[in-house]
Design a protein around this motif. Sequence first.
Motif, mmCIF file in Angstrom:
data_model
loop_
_atom_site.group_PDB
_atom_site.id
_atom_site.type_symbol
_atom_site.label_atom_id
_atom_site.label_comp_id
_atom_site.label_asym_id
_atom_site.label_seq_id
_atom_site.Cartn_x
_atom_site.Cartn_y
_atom_site.Cartn_z
ATOM 1 N N ASP A 40 64.208 -24.180 -63.890
ATOM 2 C CA ASP A 40 64.576 -24.022 -62.482
ATOM 3 C C ASP A 40 65.434 -25.179 -61.995
ATOM 4 O O ASP A 40 66.356 -24.991 -61.198
ATOM 5 N N SER A 107 58.717 -15.827 -56.898
ATOM 6 C CA SER A 107 58.856 -16.188 -58.316
ATOM 7 C C SER A 107 58.440 -15.068 -59.259
ATOM 8 O O SER A 107 59.049 -14.899 -60.323
ATOM 9 N N VAL A 129 56.832 -24.136 -59.548
ATOM 10 C CA VAL A 129 57.820 -24.454 -58.519
ATOM 11 C C VAL A 129 57.557 -25.796 -57.838
ATOM 12 O O VAL A 129 58.488 -26.570 -57.607
#
Length: 277
Positions: A40, A107, A129
């Motif tokens: 990410d 997500s 995250v």
Amino acid sequence: MLEPTSEPITVIKPSRGIAVFGLSGLWRYRELFYFLALRDIKVRYKQTVLGIAWVIINPIMQMLVWAFVFGKIAKLPSGGIPYVLITLTGTLAWNYFSEIVNNSGSSLINNSNLITKIYFPRLIIPLSVPLRALLDLVISFILFLVLMLYFKIKFSVTLFFLPVFVILATLSACGIALWVAAMSIKYRDVAKITPYFLQAAFFLTPVAYLTGIVPLKYQWIYFFNPMSGVIDGLRWCTLGLNILWPQVAIQFIIACFLFVSGIIYFRNLERTFADII
């Protein structure tokens, strides 16, 4: 009649007790956890001219806008502290919270190809995250420390309590995000409406102003907003402003409730994700 066999028999039973949270599975798949977080980070800043500099540019732009609107135009009190520092503490905390809720909440949908192909604890996806968001927070906080030196704000021992309020923000954000992520699988509108919910919650959170300016008859709303305690706590740690500890205690209980209930709800729906998505 069947002949007895010496082959081992595996009996699958539902998880009970603390195992229902799936924490042991998170530890076994920790490498995947780090891989998703690293992926990410790379994807976010790939093919950008300024790259990771956006982590600093974004809060600076927000800080200047809010300081101009609330400090110069509205002339709200700042407790003797430069208003840019008031807005920057609120901005850093709110960006950290909203990034976790928004990105963790969507997500599962964004990683549907993984969910339908292989098995791993689904909790890893939304809980990876915050690691990326925490990195952004640390980088942005360096800017805040530089501004403290520029405005000659003295550092205090209260700065060591900073991780406590970061944990409080993380618990609240992850708890809400787990609810949003699980519900978004069945009801896609949830992920779409979450940014509007956060936009409304922004004005009910002391991001660009001090909690003290809120009339007493409305301050009870801020007692049930976990991010108001986080922002007040950050300003207490760094700028020496006042803080209401009963408010922090209430919001810590709320944050723990959101996190635990979020995990339980997520785990109860986890077995249906691959079928529905």
